[in-house]
Enzyme design. Structure first.
Site, PDB file in Angstrom:
ATOM      1  N   GLU A  32       0.843  -1.206   0.000  1.00 45.04           N
ATOM      2  CA  GLU A  32       0.000   0.000   0.000  1.00 45.04           C
ATOM      3  C   GLU A  32       0.878   1.255   0.000  1.00 45.04           C
ATOM      4  OE1 GLU A  32      -3.220  -0.268   2.890  1.00 45.04           O
ATOM      5  OE2 GLU A  32      -4.060  -1.989   1.833  1.00 45.04           O
ATOM      6  N   GLU A  37      -4.813  -8.685  -0.399  1.00 46.34           N
ATOM      7  CA  GLU A  37      -5.587  -8.372   0.815  1.00 46.34           C
ATOM      8  C   GLU A  37      -7.047  -8.251   0.414  1.00 46.34           C
ATOM      9  OE1 GLU A  37      -4.285  -5.340   3.564  1.00 46.34           O
ATOM     10  OE2 GLU A  37      -2.179  -5.794   3.153  1.00 46.34           O
TER      11      GLU A  37
HETATM   12  O1  AHR Z   1      -4.986  -6.020   6.940  1.00 38.96           O
HETATM   13  C1  AHR Z   1      -4.880  -4.896   7.726  1.00 38.96           C
HETATM   14  C2  AHR Z   1      -4.270  -3.715   7.004  1.00 38.96           C
HETATM   15  O2  AHR Z   1      -5.102  -3.326   5.954  1.00 38.96           O
HETATM   16  C3  AHR Z   1      -2.956  -3.971   6.318  1.00 38.96           C
HETATM   17  O3  AHR Z   1      -1.879  -3.837   7.177  1.00 38.96           O
HETATM   18  C4  AHR Z   1      -2.916  -2.902   5.279  1.00 38.96           C
HETATM   19  O4  AHR Z   1      -2.139  -3.268   4.176  1.00 38.96           O
HETATM   20  C5  AHR Z   1      -4.375  -2.678   4.939  1.00 38.96           C
HETATM   21  O5  AHR Z   1      -4.711  -1.359   4.885  1.00 38.96           O
END
Ligand code: AHR
Length: 658
Positions: free
Chosen positions: A189, A307
């Site tokens: 991210e 994710e």
């Molecule tokens: O999964 C939790 C968080 O969500 C992670 O650390 C991040 O990459 C995302 O924003």
């Protein structure tokens, strides 16, 4: 637009028939098992307490790693785990997590509650965890606050068998042989917690950091760039434009957020809201894939959804920074919808990692000291595991609408695959919490003979498993189907997930009879400078001829040329055949006019494969290859019934005679 695909809902007296058509003659892409991957971050009790309890714990463990958690993960065939973050990855300095544990420095986990991180779970502990689970590791490098040297050295420490200060350090720390980690993330991210970067700046960093992640022996890193959040298509375009040809994958993150309430505190409006947000995943994947197609038509670069999942307010009384949430039937149905979407888009989506494995967000597993419970989401992964490495069968779904307060979603979604033994697996979701659905399934080119099934459902949408009652939402045998002629009729209860195992006989397309077949393939040789396979119909060959097998014609210019081979491959028996092309630079392989192997673009030696079901006899084959500068590799291989993997032998290749 959505409504066009929906049938009008009838009154209960007039049963709505949802229709699913599977086309087993259109099997091209494998469902990469890594779609069933996991994500484990140093966040809350995700690692500490969830995976790692330390070797002196009274909780049964292997060298500090929980046995119960490992065993549960093994049961669902977890193929890959991403680590150490998440946001944590861009503050993590891997050298703090190696060597004697009592000498490792402590740090503050600033992203997740400011707690002390004692670094007792580091590189070797993570890789040991993966070995115990039987999965591949996927390590995210630090591009936010770490240096190029630091990431380069991490790869060397983990992947090199040569002699160097870093490999000596590894040996001193008790590990002689390299681990050979393939999957590496270039930051996390980077548009947000990973450094608040602009895409142009990030793309430059990805190229630079990626450049120093070296290949050691056979261990070539598969580099995954930070991609967009959901629909940030401009990020995707710029990163693909500027760094696309330097990476192997680009990550997409998308969560279904409803974080003003907890996981179990909802009514139908919360159910509908999560289903609606979840189904958006399909649009985000399709639109991001369209951008990837522009820069990478050969689909070399994987879309990695590393994710995804549901995100609610934390359980009452728990640390808000620890993201600990319960998990209900709603999460199970949302997971099944996502997995169906990933399966159906497996031409591009070749990895996905649900957030997160244990005790964080949409977990597989919850723990409390020595107690452990598997969530409804875990059981979806359990019944969907049959899709891992299967060949995706395209499905066409006409669904009844699920209407809530004037808003509409398709009630039914589905995906299907065929495994190496020829069993077709069909996974169906009925997201409507009120209405049972009747589904007519027709399989083209597949004669159904026998069906079995499993179902995951419950009486209430908030149903969940607890440490005291762990079996509230678990799979059961499903028998709500009947076969009449070629039609499989399935009756799904409201809010349910069903996976069917369908046995039968695949009817591959009939073979083609070439005129006066003679040994060898025709080839056309071209010269020019390309970054991708050229459009051969628009260019004029420099020479043509025949070759006994698929090999680079002699007299080629060494660089800046392309070759196209055409003819027939004669297979000895009906069955599933895998074709492989290993090339530097790009290549492709078509059978009977359908793309089976796509390995296009400028790249180092890379092997890609695809599987097709063929009837005995002749099938049209077309193989293309281009070479720009630098190294040159090219080979085409086959594996099938009674044929071990081998170069496609001259005895199987023919062309049409006069
Ligand atoms: O999964 C939790 C968080 O969500 C992670 O650390 C991040 O990459 C995302 O924003």
């Amino acid at each position: 637009m959505l409504l066009l695909g929906l049938l009008v809902r009838f009154s209960p007296a007039q049963q709505v028939v949802n229709r699913v058509t599977l086309d087993a003659s259109e099997i091209t892409y494998e469902i990469d098992k890594n779609i069933y991957g996991q994500f484990s971050e140093h966040l809350g009790r995700g690692v500490y307490g969830g995976i790692w309890v330390g070797p002196n714990s009274s909780i049964p463990n292997v060298g500090g790693i929980r046995k119960d958690v490992v065993n549960a993960l093994r049961k669902i065939n977890v193929p890959i785990v991403r680590w150490p973050g998440g946001c944590f990855a861009d503050e993590y300095h891997w050298k703090d997590g190696i060597g004697p544990r009592d000498e490792r420095p402590r740090m503050i986990n600033t992203n997740w509650g400011g707690v002390t991180e004692d670094n007792s779970f580091g590189t070797s502990e993570f890789l040991e965890f993966c070995r115990l689970v039987g999965c591949a590791p996927y390590i995210t490098g630090n591009l936010g606050s770490g240096s190029v040297q630091e990431l380069s050295q991490w790869v060397e420490y983990v992947n090199s068998d040569n002699v160097s200060p870093l490999t000596e350090l590894r040996r001193k720390n008790g590990r002689d042989k390299s681990w050979g980690v393939k999957y590496w993330g270039l930051g996390n991210e980077s548009w947000g917690c990973g450094g608040n970067m602009n895409p142009e700046y990030y793309a430059d960093l990805a190229r630079r950091y990626g450049n120093f992640m070296r290949t050691y022996g056979e261990n070539r890193p598969f580099k995954i760039a930070c991609g967009p959040s959901g629909d940030d298509y401009s990020w995707t375009s710029i990163v693909m434009r500027d760094a696309g040809s330097y990476v192997d994958g680009i990550a997409l993150h998308y969560y279904s957020f409803a974080n003003e309430r907890t996981a179990i505190d909802f009514t139908e409006s919360g159910w509908f809201d999560i289903m609606k947000k979840t189904l958006r995943m399909d649009e985000y994947i399709r639109k991001n894939s369209e951008i990837l197609d522009r820069y990478d038509p050969g689909k070399r670069v994987a879309l990695v959804v590393d994710e995804w999942g549901t995100w609610y307010n934390v359980e009452p009384g728990t640390n808000p920074a620890f993201l600990y949430q319960q998990n209900t039937l709603r999460d199970a149905v949302a997971a099944a919808c996502n997995l169906n979407i990933f399966n159906n888009n497996c031409d591009r989506v070749r990895m996905a990692n649900i957030a997160q494995t244990v005790n964080v967000l949409q977990s597989m597993i919850l723990t409390d000291g020595p107690k452990m419970v598997c969530t409804p989401t875990y059981y979806v992964f359990d019944i969907f595991k049959v899709h891992q490495s299967g060949m995706m069968i395209p499905v066409n779904v006409n669904s009844a609408p699920y209407i809530f307060e004037g808003d509409t979603l398709p009630a039914i979604n589905c995906s299907a695959s065929i495994d190496s033994l020829g069993t077709v697996h069909i996974s169906l979701c009925n997201i409507d919490p009120d209405s049972p659905e009747s589904i007519a399934i027709v399989a083209k080119s597949f004669l159904i003979s026998d069906v079995t099934g499993e179902i995951l459902t419950a009486d209430s949408m908030t149903a969940h498993n607890t440490f005291d009652n762990p079996n509230i939402v678990v799979p059961h045998t499903f028998s709500g189907f009947s076969l009449s002629g070629e039609m499989l009729d399935v009756k799904m209860p409201p809010m349910s997930v069903v996976v069917l195992a369908v046995k039968g006989k695949l009817q591959p397309p009939a073979p083609i009879e070439p005129k006066n077949p003679r040994p060898g393939l025709n080839f056309r040789y071209y010269e020019g400078v390309w970054n991708f396979l050229p459009n051969f119909s628009l260019i004029v060959p420099k020479s043509t001829g025949m070759l006994p097998a698929i090999a680079i014609p002699g007299g080629n210019s060494g660089e800046n040329f392309a070759v196209e081979y055409e003819g027939y491959v004669k297979v000895p028996a009906e069955g599933a055949y895998t074709f492989f092309v290993n090339s530097d630079d790009g290549s492709s392989l078509y059978i009977d006019g359908r793309l089976v192997v796509s390995n296009d673009g400028l790249h180092a030696p890379t092997e890609r494969s695809g599987r097709v079901f063929l009837s005995e006899g002749y099938h049209r084959i077309k193989v293309s290859f281009f070479q720009r500068g630098g190294g040159m590799t090219f080979g085409a291989y086959i594996e099938g019934p009674g044929i071990p993997r081998e170069e496609i032998p001259a005895g199987m290749l023919f062309s049409e005679g006069k």
